[in-house]
Design an enzyme around this catalytic site. Structure first.
Site: not given
Ligand SMILES: Nc1ncnc2c1ncn2[C@@H]1O[C@H](COP(=O)(O)OS(=O)(=O)O)[C@@H](OP(=O)(O)O)[C@H]1O
Ligand SMILES: Nc1ncnc2c1ncn2[C@@H]1O[C@H](COP(=O)(O)OP(=O)(O)O)[C@@H](O)[C@H]1O
Length: 200
Positions: A35-37, A39-41, A108
């Site tokens: 999921l977004s948030g 920790g992937k990045s 994904s």
């Molecule tokens: N509608 C919606 N749903 C999910 N995420 C959104 C959306 N709009 C913008 N974002 C931002 O785009 C990042 C996800 O892009 P991805 O290319 O990883 O998405 S996907 O694999 O095609 O589903 C995602 O990044 P991460 O938070 O790093 O996951 C968001 O920052």
């Molecule tokens: N074990 C962990 N691994 C990765 N991120 C973590 C972890 N625990 C807390 N976090 C926090 O969660 C957030 C994840 O953000 P981000 O890496 O941008 O997620 P994503 O790329 O999945 O959207 C960051 O603020 C990070 O510091």
């Protein structure tokens, strides 16, 4: 789709095996999904830094960066997300062919698309890392403030809220980031890669 009957695969003179011999490194894809948030990045960046410091040739494909270039024409409908992942998996395949350790950090969300990405490379070259984190925790982290916007209806089709996420059935590794800090999660992945002899 464009007609491709007149397109013939051209075998290059220098092969993947030639490159492997010269570089002493085998390419693999480390495919983060979650999921977004979740920790992937954070993890992909930390892992890449550790691998790079260890002398490995690496490349990180990250969601927001790819979406501002190669995939700038794609949005977040199911069809666009599928095309996003299809293109990224083709790019990942090329990096594997060049003996690079390629890390991908995309939500994904669809199982079928991740399976298709896996099938583009050889057995053992695809390491799916499920970054597991409950939606409520991702939402409380909200590193980019996107969940808040999604809840208020500003961002439609947000993963986990009004767009699906299909967790992997059999990933190579599950990293649960709910109660673990990023350093410990990165170490968990490195331990796994060493155990499987993907890195030394
Ligand atoms: N509608 C919606 N749903 C999910 N995420 C959104 C959306 N709009 C913008 N974002 C931002 O785009 C990042 C996800 O892009 P991805 O290319 O990883 O998405 S996907 O694999 O095609 O589903 C995602 O990044 P991460 O938070 O790093 O996951 C968001 O920052
Ligand atoms: N074990 C962990 N691994 C990765 N991120 C973590 C972890 N625990 C807390 N976090 C926090 O969660 C957030 C994840 O953000 P981000 O890496 O941008 O997620 P994503 O790329 O999945 O959207 C960051 O603020 C990070 O510091």
């Amino acid at each position: 789709m464009i007609e491709k009957t007149n397109v013939v695969w051209h075998q290059t003179t220098i092969t993947k095996q030639d490159r492997e011999k010269q570089s002493g490194q085998k390419g693999v894809v480390i495919w983060f999904t979650g999921l977004s948030g979740s920790g992937k990045s954070t993890l992909a960046n930390r892992l890449e830094a550790a691998l790079f410091a260890g002398g490995h040739r690496t490349y990180l494909l990250d969601g927001d960066n790819i979406r501002s270039g190669l995939n700038r024409d794609l949005g977040f409908s199911d069809i666009d997300r599928r095309e996003n992942i299809r293109r990224i998996s083709e790019v990942a395949k090329l990096f594997v062919d060049s003996n690079t350790i390629v890390l991908t950090a995309f939500i994904s969300p669809f199982r079928e698309d991740r399976i298709a990405a896996r099938q583009k490379v050889e057995a053992g070259e695809f390491i799916e890392v499920y970054v597991k984190c409950d939606l409520s925790i991702c939402e409380s982290r909200d590193p980019k403030g996107l969940y808040k916007k999604a809840r208020s209806g500003v961002i439609p089709s947000f993963t986990g809220i009004d767009s699906p996420y299909e967790a992997p059935n059999a990933p190579e590794l599950i990293v649960n980031t709910e109660n673990q800090d990023p350093e410990a999660s990165t170490e968990q992945i490195i331990r796994f890669l060493k155990e499987k002899k993907i890195i030394h």
